[in-house]
Scaffold this motif. Structure first.
Motif, mmCIF file in Angstrom:
data_model
loop_
_atom_site.group_PDB
_atom_site.id
_atom_site.type_symbol
_atom_site.label_atom_id
_atom_site.label_comp_id
_atom_site.label_asym_id
_atom_site.label_seq_id
_atom_site.Cartn_x
_atom_site.Cartn_y
_atom_site.Cartn_z
ATOM 1 N N SER A 104 2.984 2.431 10.780
ATOM 2 C CA SER A 104 2.125 1.735 9.812
ATOM 3 C C SER A 104 0.921 1.098 10.511
ATOM 4 C CB SER A 104 2.937 0.644 9.089
ATOM 5 O OG SER A 104 4.029 1.210 8.398
ATOM 6 N N LEU A 116 -3.022 1.887 9.651
ATOM 7 C CA LEU A 116 -3.980 0.845 9.302
ATOM 8 C C LEU A 116 -5.131 0.773 10.305
ATOM 9 C CD1 LEU A 116 -1.532 -1.993 8.175
ATOM 10 C CD2 LEU A 116 -3.037 -0.625 6.710
ATOM 11 N N SER A 134 -7.419 3.718 9.870
ATOM 12 C CA SER A 134 -8.236 3.584 8.667
ATOM 13 C C SER A 134 -9.397 2.621 8.892
ATOM 14 C CB SER A 134 -7.358 3.094 7.505
ATOM 15 O OG SER A 134 -8.130 2.871 6.346
ATOM 16 N N THR A 187 -7.399 3.147 0.568
ATOM 17 C CA THR A 187 -6.564 2.068 1.112
ATOM 18 C C THR A 187 -5.277 1.921 0.327
ATOM 19 O OG1 THR A 187 -8.582 0.907 1.767
ATOM 20 C CG2 THR A 187 -6.551 -0.370 1.742
ATOM 21 N N VAL A 188 -5.370 2.134 -0.979
ATOM 22 C CA VAL A 188 -4.176 2.028 -1.839
ATOM 23 C C VAL A 188 -3.132 3.069 -1.441
ATOM 24 C CG1 VAL A 188 -3.318 2.240 -4.193
ATOM 25 C CG2 VAL A 188 -5.499 1.103 -3.765
ATOM 26 N N ILE A 208 -2.700 4.449 1.536
ATOM 27 C CA ILE A 208 -2.095 4.071 2.815
ATOM 28 C C ILE A 208 -1.087 2.939 2.617
ATOM 29 C CG2 ILE A 208 -2.550 3.079 5.088
ATOM 30 C CD1 ILE A 208 -5.236 4.525 5.067
ATOM 31 N N GLY A 209 -1.488 1.911 1.866
ATOM 32 C CA GLY A 209 -0.581 0.788 1.593
ATOM 33 C C GLY A 209 0.662 1.234 0.853
ATOM 34 N N GLY A 210 0.465 2.114 -0.128
ATOM 35 C CA GLY A 210 1.609 2.622 -0.895
ATOM 36 C C GLY A 210 2.565 3.419 -0.036
ATOM 37 N N ILE A 243 3.093 3.015 3.185
ATOM 38 C CA ILE A 243 3.823 2.083 4.049
ATOM 39 C C ILE A 243 4.964 1.403 3.290
ATOM 40 C CG2 ILE A 243 3.637 -0.078 5.351
ATOM 41 C CD1 ILE A 243 0.758 0.785 6.058
ATOM 42 N N VAL A 244 4.655 0.936 2.087
ATOM 43 C CA VAL A 244 5.680 0.294 1.257
ATOM 44 C C VAL A 244 6.808 1.275 0.944
ATOM 45 C CG1 VAL A 244 6.163 -0.712 -1.004
ATOM 46 C CG2 VAL A 244 4.101 -1.384 0.249
#
Length: 200
Positions: free
Chosen positions: A155, A159, A162, A174-175, A177-179, A181-182
């Motif tokens: 992760s 980040l 990016s 970005t959404v 990538i964040g999604g 990771i979650v």
């Protein structure tokens, strides 16, 4: 059915529960011992019987095993927790131990008595309870920690890439990538919970 037939049938039934004294001299092989102890619930049963002499109510054994499995006291057990342990003990584990001469199990009366043959399992049982389980738990914890660490490192790379404008990562929202990771953390967490429940 006459009274004589009933008496004869009762006597025959009682004879099936008598332990042949010659069987007490049986030496169990290590393969047989490890096979009998490979199931946590059978280990718990033998651990309980080792500390309690005489004929024991099967209900008492099931309650204590359920309490150990859920890491709570017998008084805190729910009906479902008792039932989840009682049925497998009644149908499978206790008959298996009885078949091998480790216990005398009177299924109709719901009573269990430890036999002399069970003494042969004690040293393996002690090792299992006091050290092997600790080692297994430690190994599991290290395994899951490694997964979480791996996801954390991956992760961080995502980040950092990016933010620094790495060729491929810079094009991803970005959404997304964040999604991702979650989702990775969620999947590992669910896998860990499923693994822990299956071990019970």
């Amino acid at each position: 059915m006459s009274a004589a037939e009933v008496h004869a049938e009762s006597a025959e039934s009682a004879e099936t529960h008598v332990v042949d004294e010659d069987s007490l001299d049986i030496e169990l092989s290590k393969d047989k011992i490890f096979h009998l102890l490979q199931t946590p619930r059978r280990r718990h049963v033998l651990r309980y019987l080792k500390d309690h002499e005489g004929t024991i109510e099967m209900r008492d054994i099931a309650e204590q095993v359920a309490a150990w499995e859920n890491d709570i006291t017998v008084q805190e057990l729910t009906s479902d927790q008792r039932q989840r342990v009682y049925i497998p003990l009644y149908q499978s584990h206790l008959p298996k131990l009885d078949e091998e001469g480790i216990i005398e199990y009177n299924q109709s009366r719901g009573t269990v008595t430890r036999t002399e043959i069970a003494n042969q399992l004690d040293r393996y049982l002690s090792t299992d309870d006091e050290s092997d389980n600790v080692d297994d738990d430690t190994d599991d914890e290290i395994q899951w920690e490694a997964y979480y660490l791996g996801i954390s490192v991956f992760s961080t790379i995502l980040l950092a890439g990016s933010v620094l404008g790495a060729p491929v990562l810079a094009t991803l929202p970005t959404v997304a990538i964040g999604g991702s990771i979650v989702a990775m953390f969620a999947l590992v967490t669910l896998a860990q919970l499923a693994s822990e429940r299956s071990e019970k």
